[in-house]
Structure formats: C-alpha cells, structure tokens
Enzyme design. Sequence first.
Site, PDB file in Angstrom:
ATOM      1  N   ARG A 191     -56.263  23.334 -12.144  1.00  0.00           N
ATOM      2  CA  ARG A 191     -55.662  22.227 -11.557  1.00  0.00           C
ATOM      3  C   ARG A 191     -55.106  21.627 -13.059  1.00  0.00           C
ATOM      4  NH1 ARG A 191     -60.122  21.156  -8.255  1.00  0.00           N
ATOM      5  NH2 ARG A 191     -61.240  19.886  -9.694  1.00  0.00           N
TER       6      ARG A 191
ATOM      7  N   LYS B 112     -50.593   3.227  -8.010  1.00  0.00           N
ATOM      8  CA  LYS B 112     -50.173   3.561  -6.645  1.00  0.00           C
ATOM      9  C   LYS B 112     -51.378   3.379  -5.517  1.00  0.00           C
ATOM     10  CE  LYS B 112     -49.974   7.634  -3.904  1.00  0.00           C
ATOM     11  NZ  LYS B 112     -49.554   8.980  -3.518  1.00  0.00           N
TER      12      LYS B 112
ATOM     13  N   GLU C   7     -46.913   1.390  -1.283  1.00  0.00           N
ATOM     14  CA  GLU C   7     -46.376   2.444  -0.535  1.00  0.00           C
ATOM     15  C   GLU C   7     -46.884   2.538   0.813  1.00  0.00           C
ATOM     16  OE1 GLU C   7     -47.773   6.577  -1.980  1.00  0.00           O
ATOM     17  OE2 GLU C   7     -46.419   7.631  -0.195  1.00  0.00           O
TER      18      GLU C   7
ATOM     19  N   LYS D  15     -42.262   2.059  -2.464  1.00  0.00           N
ATOM     20  CA  LYS D  15     -42.153   3.370  -2.092  1.00  0.00           C
ATOM     21  C   LYS D  15     -42.355   3.542  -0.649  1.00  0.00           C
ATOM     22  CE  LYS D  15     -44.548   7.814  -3.019  1.00  0.00           C
ATOM     23  NZ  LYS D  15     -44.896   8.813  -4.167  1.00  0.00           N
TER      24      LYS D  15
HETATM   25  P1  13P Z   1     -44.823  13.308  -0.606  1.00  0.00           P
HETATM   26  O1  13P Z   1     -43.495  13.412  -1.626  1.00  0.00           O
HETATM   27  O2  13P Z   1     -45.274  15.051  -0.985  1.00  0.00           O
HETATM   28  O3  13P Z   1     -44.819  12.737   0.428  1.00  0.00           O
HETATM   29  O4  13P Z   1     -45.729  12.957  -1.746  1.00  0.00           O
HETATM   30  C1  13P Z   1     -45.715  11.429  -2.375  1.00  0.00           C
HETATM   31  C2  13P Z   1     -46.625  10.706  -2.339  1.00  0.00           C
HETATM   32  O5  13P Z   1     -47.172  10.244  -3.385  1.00  0.00           O
HETATM   33  C3  13P Z   1     -47.646  10.409  -1.119  1.00  0.00           C
HETATM   34  O6  13P Z   1     -48.542   9.359  -1.336  1.00  0.00           O
END
Ligand code: 13P
Length: 341
Positions: A46, A137, A178, A220
């Site tokens: 990773r 996030k 998000e 987001k």
């Molecule tokens: P994806 O662009 O693969 O949807 O991932 C973005 C992300 O941070 C999802 O929480």
Amino acid sequence: MNLDELNKVAQAMVAPGKGILAADESSGTIKKRFDAIGVESTEDNRRDYREMMFRTAEAMKNNISGVILYDETIWQKAKDGTPLVELIKKAGSIPGIKVDEGTQPLPNCPGELITVGLDKLAGRLTKYYEQGARFAKWRGVIDIGPGKPSYTCVSANAHALARYAALCQQAQIVPIVEPEVLMDGDHNIDTCYQVTEWVLKETFQQLYYQKVALEGIVLKPNMAIAGKKSAKQASVQEVAEKTVRMLKNCVPGAVPGIAFLSGGQSDEDATAHLDAMNKIGNLPWHLTFSYGRALQAAPQKAWSGKAGNVGAAQSAFAHRAKMNGLASLGQWKADLEKKAA
Ligand code: 13P
C-alpha cells in the site's frame, strides 16, 4: 478559528487547473482494488503504491492541489524514510485526511447507512493537524431505491456532516463536505437530480444551524447522472447542464469550490463531464475534481504491483491528472486521450 486562513487553503484546493487526489481508500477498499490487479494488500504494498503517485512530480506540481490520505498513510514513511506527508508537501500539494470511520446500518431504515466517527473527532483532528493535514473529508452515503432515501437517512447524514465540518473548522482544518448520492441503481438522471437537490438543501441547512463558515469549506458532491443500471444514460451535455443547474439551486456562492467525486464513472466520462460543466462557464464557484477511481484505475492497472512498472504507472497517473486539470479549466478535448493512447 482563522477564517482567512481556512479560505486560503480552500481556494488552493480548487485552484484553476488543479484538483484533489482521493487516495483515502480504507484497508477494505484498497484490498478490493489490489485484488483486481493481483496484488496482495500488505502495508508495504500500500505504501509503495501510494508513494509511486506522490513521486509523480509533474502531476503533483501541476494538477494535484491536495491528497486525501487514510489514517495508515498519514503516519507512513517512504522507502527512503521520508514521511509521505513531507513528500506531498515538497511536491507542492496539500495533505488531507479522511476522518470518518465508515458507515453503520441506520436503525429503523432498512438498507440505509449512517456515517460514524464523531465521538472523539476533536482530539483526532488536533493530532492530524500536527501531522500536517490542512483539510479533511467525511462522506455521507445516500442510496436511491424503493423507499430510499428516507428523510431519516438524509437528515441524519446531513446533521453528521455539519457536526464534522464545525469540528474541523474549530481545529483550523478545511472540511470537505461529501454527501454522496450513489449511482448504483437503475434510476434515471432526473431522479438523481431530485434526490441530490434534497440532500444538498438539507446539508446546507445543517451547516447553517451549526454555524459552519461556508468560505472555509469545499463541497464534494456527485453529479446529476443516471444510475449505472439504468437503460437510459444521459449525454455528456445533459449531465453537465443538469448538474450545473442543480448546484446553482443549492450551493451558495460563498463556497469557494466544488470538487466532484467520480462515483464509478469511467475515467473519460468523469473528465468529459467536468470539462463540459466548465465550458458552460459563468459559475459562482470553482468546479474541479476530487477523484479516487477515475484518477487511479489506469495507474493501478499499469503498476500491477511490479517495481518495473513504476514508470508506466506514473505516466498513466500524470496523464489522467493532466486531462482532469484541463477539464477543470474547460480546456479538455477528446482527441487528447487518443494521442496519449
Ligand atoms: P471516487 O472518485 O472513486 O468516487 O472516490 C472519491 C471519494 O473520495 C469517495 O469518498
């Protein structure tokens, strides 16, 4: 809280030509991605994989404003002993951290989820700030289906997002807010539009109730897009027009920027949609990307866990970063993809 500083970071995250690399896959999710390319998900693999991206100098300097890290990664060191956070900073990008602790079933709402991780968040944010994180996030998940989403699910997730955002700003960290409406179902684009509009309105209401300063966040969202299983897929232009209209109806102009998730769109669709929106122009906020899969699918495949493939993987990553950087300016063209292939 210093709002000018928060706003400066938020503006840098959505600077023209740049967007965010979402490299914050949880251990479970990165294992799925590695399984697909036949790589064992060990701590070293990773690390090697993510170090490969963070050392792609051209992409990091020109097109990647910030990187969302997973808890394991923010404490990891590169093979030569340099902390990965330092690699990111030296490359000219901002380190960020996923702080939600995933989802749990939401009581009384069959098939719906609530994002958890608020309880000790204030203390964790202080440690992440000390480690170099300047943004964070938190992802709320809303599914569309029979009887879904429920008001309970929409309001509980909006409430948690706002609680998280307020705690981040108090810790001098820019929250990426998000609320993801999934594109997994068979619904059409208009259903996605209506549900996302509802989710965004609830989210901004909660941000207001919890006194979050909109100048110091980045949103987001998902785009307005048909579900993957829908027989009727919308054109690039329809996705762009409906997404812009939806956002204009929901997102105050005080928000510095909107960085989309890719959510399972193909690499090129995610780029084309962002580009078409920016070509519409005259928008009150910067529109850019915060892609996970749409930035990493190509480099993952090229890498496939082999040290000898690092160069090819870095080229694939640099290409996607550049294409999305152009899309953030409305300057992408489909034939740029063919030339690279
Ligand atoms: P994806 O662009 O693969 O949807 O991932 C973005 C992300 O941070 C999802 O929480």
